[in-house]
Design a protein around this motif. Structure first.
Motif, PDB file in Angstrom:
ATOM      1  N   SER A   1       8.192  -9.509  -5.456  1.00 39.63           N
ATOM      2  CA  SER A   1       8.706 -11.538  -4.075  1.00 39.63           C
ATOM      3  C   SER A   1       7.003 -12.371  -4.843  1.00 39.63           C
ATOM      4  O   SER A   1       6.893 -13.360  -4.521  1.00 39.63           O
ATOM      5  N   ASN A   2       7.226 -12.092  -6.411  1.00 38.44           N
ATOM      6  CA  ASN A   2       5.942 -13.289  -7.056  1.00 38.44           C
ATOM      7  C   ASN A   2       7.115 -15.112  -7.377  1.00 38.44           C
ATOM      8  O   ASN A   2       7.384 -14.642  -8.170  1.00 38.44           O
TER       9      ASN A   2
ATOM     10  N   GLY B   1       5.614  -6.089  -6.704  1.00 44.20           N
ATOM     11  CA  GLY B   1       4.843  -7.632  -6.345  1.00 44.20           C
ATOM     12  C   GLY B   1       5.708  -8.421  -7.508  1.00 44.20           C
ATOM     13  O   GLY B   1       5.641  -9.565  -7.505  1.00 44.20           O
TER      14      GLY B   1
ATOM     15  N   TYR C   1       5.384  -9.195 -17.611  1.00 48.88           N
ATOM     16  CA  TYR C   1       4.749  -9.370 -16.321  1.00 48.88           C
ATOM     17  C   TYR C   1       3.710  -7.721 -15.925  1.00 48.88           C
ATOM     18  O   TYR C   1       2.838  -7.618 -15.756  1.00 48.88           O
TER      19      TYR C   1
ATOM     20  N   VAL D   1       7.554 -15.506 -11.035  1.00 53.94           N
ATOM     21  CA  VAL D   1       8.341 -14.498 -11.383  1.00 53.94           C
ATOM     22  C   VAL D   1      10.260 -14.937 -11.315  1.00 53.94           C
ATOM     23  O   VAL D   1      10.996 -14.665 -11.856  1.00 53.94           O
ATOM     24  N   GLN D   2      10.097 -14.795  -9.401  1.00 54.43           N
ATOM     25  CA  GLN D   2      11.152 -15.834  -9.707  1.00 54.43           C
ATOM     26  C   GLN D   2      12.166 -16.991 -10.264  1.00 54.43           C
ATOM     27  O   GLN D   2      12.834 -16.749 -10.937  1.00 54.43           O
TER      28      GLN D   2
END
Lengths: 193, 280, 299
Positions: C15-16, C12, C250, C19-20
């Protein structure tokens, strides 16, 4: 005495405090006020003719005044030999003459040897007794008259050197290869006894 | 304003101010403002670590500031160390934030350690604060002359037999002690202000070294007392008042010396005005 | 994602959305900080950069009081502080450290006030942590365009003034002799520095932003003695440290003690410091000697 000491004008330190450090600056504890100590500092300030600005902030003094205070600082511990590295550097002509006179007087009155290194011996010529002239990795030593002559300097540099007497001053003028003098690789050690 | 917890606050802050005034005088004289900034930041990590493992904060503060002092002394052997020291400061702050993130009281702890919490000092902490303060002041008075000598003319002092390296290390250790006792009261980020501002202001008013030191203590006390009073009355944080009063006194000192210079320069056109650095 | 990476990269991660955003912002900021920081280290102004970062806390915390993004607070405060520093620097070179220190103290006092107001006004304590130690994961995606604009301006200033900057860094007198307007270059550089410090502050926190600014640059200047190459390497180190930091933070949600996660800034700062340490050991002595001789020849 080192060649250049920068004293911050913002530093809360009077001229007399700096001279006082010469007595016992290396010892632990606070400088306790005592009459003998104060007298000692006052006498020394008078000897270098600095009583006028004794209470002034040392960083605010002119170069010549600072030089006198530093000499007093060095003298107060009663040395037998005073070593000075370029004491005349960064001084204007007037202050230069004052410091030279002071050093000559101190050498005479306090009966101590004064050893000075300098790049420019002209201002010292009237007062110095012996000289060690270093140039081109060679040395010439003797009295002023012996060393500062066209003959001995020519031998030292390996180029023709003229020594010209103008009034009571002496000028050293190099021949064609002037680099040796201009690049300042000459150093004289002057001794006043 | 003078009862119970507040009384402890007045007492602890007064002790801190006296020590800060004395030690700050030499920090300004020696130009070691950088160390005075770095050590408290390092101590912050110590206090944070202590609260994580459940030890008294003062232990963590002492360990980290003494280690910090020795590190700076070691780094000082090399000529240019500003990058290394700045990075160490930041690393210590990062470490402190990590330690505190692991405790339950993350944000309030960070706030009081960095910006001070004068009410956070308990009466049982007064004894260690007082003892550390006494040791720091005694050390400064004992070292006064050689410290002064080596600050003014390091080369000449060394030639006269002053161990300048040892003086430097000993002095940094005193700054570390000051940090240890002051962080709980004024906070890691604002000790700096309390150390520098009174001493910097004091030297504008007098040229006598001992006089400047005494004045520095008086200004530090005045700063802290008015900061506590204002903080109590306005209910705003003490750090704000310490920082702004500090800047104010420094400004007043600079203004005073500029005014005195102008007054002196006009009647006596002597050597002073000839020196470019002084007139400006 | 290849399976063998899964122990390293938690599922994940990519896709978070936060985070992107963190990866994009962190990357851009690290590049700008690397470029500007190279000149900061070359000009020997690490402490000025550090002071600017501390002073910025007042701006960031004031922005919280006003309810706007801290980025604008940092930029406004840092530009102001840079202006003051330039003014002090021109008028009175002596005692600059002391003056900077006093301004720094006053600014931190203001920060204490604003952070206190933030805490009492919103009865949350997030502002303190956010301003001082950053919180890249809570950065709204809407801020990305602003960050991009400030980044382009900061990097643009440095690239436009690239050659005069190098020359003024070596010797102001030489630069004046060549007809460079040194003061103008100095001001332009300080604007770039103020922007870079602000961007770093958003990423890893105001009082930690020094690390991103000077850490990678100091490391790069150990490795190479060419300015351009150093800037590229510094940007590379910065991006690596930031991305790795985001990744580790993360991952750390599952580390000791459970549930909290370790601060991103801690990882970034530690990675940068380790990089600097390694370069110190590996390249000590030799590179310094080389850089000195090349600096002497450069004009």
């Amino acid at each position: 005495m080192p060649q250049r000491i920068t004293l911050d004008p913002d530093m809360p330190l009077r001229a007399r405090d700096l001279v006082g450090l010469g007595i016992d600056g290396q010892r632990f504890g606070l400088p306790l006020p005592s009459t003998t100590r104060r007298k000692q500092v006052d006498d020394m300030l008078e000897a270098v003719d600095a009583t006028r600005f004794a209470e002034s902030r040392v960083g605010n003094l002119s170069g010549g005044e600072q030089q006198r205070i530093l000499i007093a600082h060095a003298l107060i511990s009663r040395p037998r030999l005073l070593l000075l590295d370029e004491p005349l550097a960064n001084l204007d002509l007037g202050s230069e003459q004052e410091v030279v006179d002071l050093l000559a007087r101190i050498a005479r009155e306090q009966r101590i040897a004064v050893l000075i290194s300098t790049h420019d011996m002209n201002p010292l010529l009237p007062v110095m007794d012996r000289i060690v002239y270093i140039a081109n990795g060679r040395i010439a030593t003797g009295t002023t008259a012996e060393v500062v002559s066209s003959e001995s300097l020519t031998k030292l540099y390996g180029v023709h050197v003229d020594v010209i007497h103008v009034h009571d001053r002496i000028l050293v003028v190099a021949g064609r290869r002037e680099e040796a003098l201009q690049h300042g690789d000459t150093e004289s050690i002057v001794e006043l006894v | 304003m003078f009862s119970g917890l507040m009384l402890t606050a007045w007492e602890s802050a007064s002790i801190v101010a006296v020590v800060a005034g004395v030690v700050g005088f030499f920090i300004v004289l020696r130009g070691s403002a950088f160390a005075a900034h770095a050590l408290p930041n390092g101590a912050f990590a110590g206090a944070a670590g202590a609260s994580l493992i459940g030890v008294d904060a003062i232990v963590g503060l002492a360990v980290f500031s003494i280690l910090g002092a020795l590190t700076i002394a070691a780094l000082g052997r090399r000529a240019r160390h500003d990058v290394a020291t700045a990075l160490v400061i930041v690393l210590m702050l990062g470490l402190g934030s990590l330690f505190l993130s692991m405790t339950t009281e993350y944000a309030p702890q960070i706030y009081s350690l960095l910006f001070g919490e004068v009410l956070g000092v308990s009466s049982s902490e007064l004894v260690p604060i007082g003892v550390i303060g006494l040791v720091a002041i005694a050390a400064i008075l004992l070292m006064y002359r050689p410290l002064m000598f080596s600050s003014v003319m390091p080369d000449v002092a060394a030639a006269r037999g002053v161990r300048t390296r040892r003086m430097e290390v000993a002095f940094l250790l005193v700054v570390a002690l000051t940090t240890t006792m002051a962080v709980p009261v004024v906070g890691a980020l604002l000790i700096f202000s309390l150390l520098i501002s009174p001493a910097a202001a004091a030297r504008s008013f007098t040229s006598r070294p001992l006089g400047a030191m005494g004045l520095s203590v008086i200004i530090a006390l005045a700063t802290v007392w008015s900061a506590i009073a204002l903080s109590y009355l306005s209910n705003l944080p003490i750090g704000f008042f310490v920082g702004s009063i500090g800047a104010g006194t420094y400004g007043a000192g600079r203004g005073f010396s500029a005014w005195r210079r102008n007054r002196q320069a006009s009647p006596r056109q002597s050597s002073q005005t000839l020196q470019p650095g002084v007139a400006g | 994602m290849p399976g063998f990476l899964s122990p390293l990269i938690e599922p994940g991660f990519f896709s978070n959305l936060p985070v992107q955003t963190a990866l994009v912002v962190g990357g851009v900021v690290a590049v700008v900080s690397g470029i500007v920081g190279t000149f900061t280290v070359m000009r020997g102004q690490s402490f000025a950069g550090h002071s600017l970062a501390d002073i910025g806390t007042a701006g960031g915390s004031a922005a919280f009081v006003l309810g706007i993004s801290p980025l604008f607070g940092y930029v406004a405060m840092n530009l102001m502080a840079a202006g003051v520093m330039e003014w002090i620097g021109i008028r009175r070179p002596r005692g600059r450290d002391l003056a900077t220190g006093i301004v720094l103290g006053a600014a931190l006092g203001l920060a204490a006030l604003f952070l206190y107001l933030d805490t009492t006004a919103s009865s949350t304590t997030g502002a303190t942590v956010n301003v001082l130690f950053g919180s890249i994961f809570t950065l709204p995606a809407s801020m990305v365009p602003f960050i991009a604009i400030f980044s382009v301006v900061a990097a643009g200033i440095v690239l436009v003034m690239y050659r005069p900057l190098i020359l003024t860094s070596i010797s102001a007198d030489l630069a004046i002799a060549q007809g460079i307007r040194v003061r103008l270059v100095g001001i332009g550089y300080l604007v770039a520095l103020a922007l870079a410090v602000s961007l770093s502050a958003v990423t890893i926190g105001a009082i930690l932003s020094t690390a991103l600014l000077i850490g990678p640059a100091a490391t790069a200047l150990r490795i190479t003695n060419r300015t351009g190459r150093a800037a590229v390497i510094a940007a590379g180190i910065g991006v690596t440290a930031t991305w790795l930091g985001v990744l580790l933070a993360y991952d750390s949600y599952y580390w000791f003690p459970n549930g909290g996660g370790w601060p991103v800034s801690f990882f970034v700062v530690t990675l940068i410091f380790l990089g600097y340490l390694v370069s110190q050991l590996r390249f000590s002595g030799r590179a310094v000697a080389q850089r000195r001789s090349s600096a002497a020849q450069a004009p």
